[in-house]
Design an enzyme around this catalytic site. Structure first.
Site: not given
Length: 403
Positions: A184, A268, A335, A338, A354, A357, A364
């Site tokens: 990232d 990315e 997330c 989940c 999140c 959850c 990052d």
């Protein structure tokens, strides 16, 4: 397998050799600009693109013309290679990889290339190289150039001349080491790996920004093209060179460490040009928060994300690994526990929590994990022949916002 590699050295030319190199670089720039102007005139008249062979005949006519007979003083192969550079620029434009070719300016990327290795003599033992119409030049022999010489490029940077020697050699097929990792990219953290490794940014431009501003202000107060102005300009150029050298050194060290320890790297697919566009707008529709956006643009460009990705690509190939780019949509909003996607989970720039959850982690690190998962999903679909999957946490019709 064959490996092409360039070895760059600083030249130590005499005063006459420096003057000759400036003339050669100017002649190559003149040929490039004149050929580009001829192409544009021909196109405006309704003609088609002029190929390299026909353009090379024009170069012969220019060298034999009384007006531009000084072109004969420059070696012909670098002049011909300028036409090759223009042809490559047009090809990149036609294939939508680059903008339309632009005219070259004096003092910007002054260089010329000798494409024929038969005309070049390379004496590493004595730290010298022979180039046509320049003779023997001394260079700082900082490391050994491995392989068979292919071509030589001479360039001017920060008031100093450099020679880049491209070689080709046979190497053993590398055995990849390590596993897969997602990366990232950011500003506060230059690169965060999915295994938790963090590389802090060097911020080369930011470190020298005050000194650069002071040097540019001093240059602006001098009479243009005077001796004092040239000295002040040289000071600005040296600062820019120092900034670029520090950034490249850091990117090389970081990309080397990652490529040597991982066989698969997922990054990315960031569109840096779009991310760093100005927010000034127009007179009719002025932009908002222009000052803040300009500061963000400087910070983005100071990281060198594209150069980092380019270095990772070829270094992984050298070590038997692979680089895979994945869409960055929602990578920091999904997330990893989940799979719930929500912008509210990214409550701060640093923390991810999140809302579904309750999973908490550094934002990052979450982005790097999602990049890794998206990369694995993409490879699985490509192996099975299926359609390329969407980015992590996205569905058809969802907004393609960056994470």
């Amino acid at each position: 397998m064959q490996r092409l590699q360039a070895f760059k050295y600083e030249l130590m030319p005499t005063g006459e050799q420096q003057r000759q190199m400036r003339r050669f670089a100017g002649a190559c720039r003149f040929v490039f600009n004149r050929a580009l102007a001829l192409q544009q005139t021909h196109r405006e008249a309704g003609g088609k693109y002029i190929g390299y062979v026909a353009m090379a005949k024009q170069l012969t006519a220019w060298r034999n013309s009384a007006e531009t007979a000084w072109l004969k003083n420059a070696p012909v192969h670098p002049l011909q290679h300028s036409l090759k550079d223009l042809e490559k620029a047009y090809k990149n434009f036609f294939e939508q990889r680059a903008d339309f070719p632009r005219f070259k300016r004096k003092g910007q990327s002054d260089s010329f290339r000798y494409p024929d290795p038969k005309q070049i003599k390379f004496d590493q033992a004595n730290g010298r190289i022979f180039l046509p119409k320049l003779g023997w030049l001394r260079y700082r022999n900082s490391r050994e150039a491995l392989g068979e010489l292919r071509n030589v490029t001479v360039s001017l940077s920060g008031g100093r001349w450099f020679v880049s020697i491209q070689t080709r050699r046979e190497v053993e097929v590398p055995v990849p080491q390590g596993g897969a990792v997602g990366i990232d990219m950011g500003i506060v953290r230059f690169a965060t790996l999915s295994d938790g490794t963090v590389y802090a940014p060097i911020n080369s431009f930011k470190r020298h920004e005050a000194a650069l501003r002071k040097a540019q202000q001093a240059m602006s107060r001098k009479q243009r093209y005077s001796s004092n102005w040239k000295q002040a300009k040289a000071r600005v150029q040296r600062l820019h060179t120092r900034i670029g050298n520090a950034r490249r050194d850091y990117l090389h060290k970081t990309s080397t460490a990652i490529s040597q320890n991982h066989v698969l790297v997922f990054v990315e697919d960031l569109q840096v040009r779009n991310m760093s566009k100005s927010a000034a707008g127009t007179t009719e529709a002025p932009g908002k928060q222009v000052r803040a956006k300009s500061g963000l643009n400087r910070a983005i460009l100071d990281q060198g994300w594209f150069e980092f990705r380019r270095q990772l690509d070829y270094k992984l190939a050298w070590n038997g690994g692979h680089l895979v780019a994945v869409p960055p949509r929602n990578t920091s909003r999904t997330c990893p526990c989940c799979g719930h996607v929500s912008a509210e989970s990214r409550r701060t720039q640093e923390r991810f929590a999140c809302v579904e959850c309750g999973f908490e982690e550094n934002a990052d690190v979450v982005g790097a994990i999602n990049v890794l998962r998206a990369g694995h999903a993409r490879l699985a679909c490509e192996v099975s022949g299926a359609v390329r999957p969407p980015a992590a946490g996205t569905h058809r019709g969802e907004s393609a916002l960056a994470g």
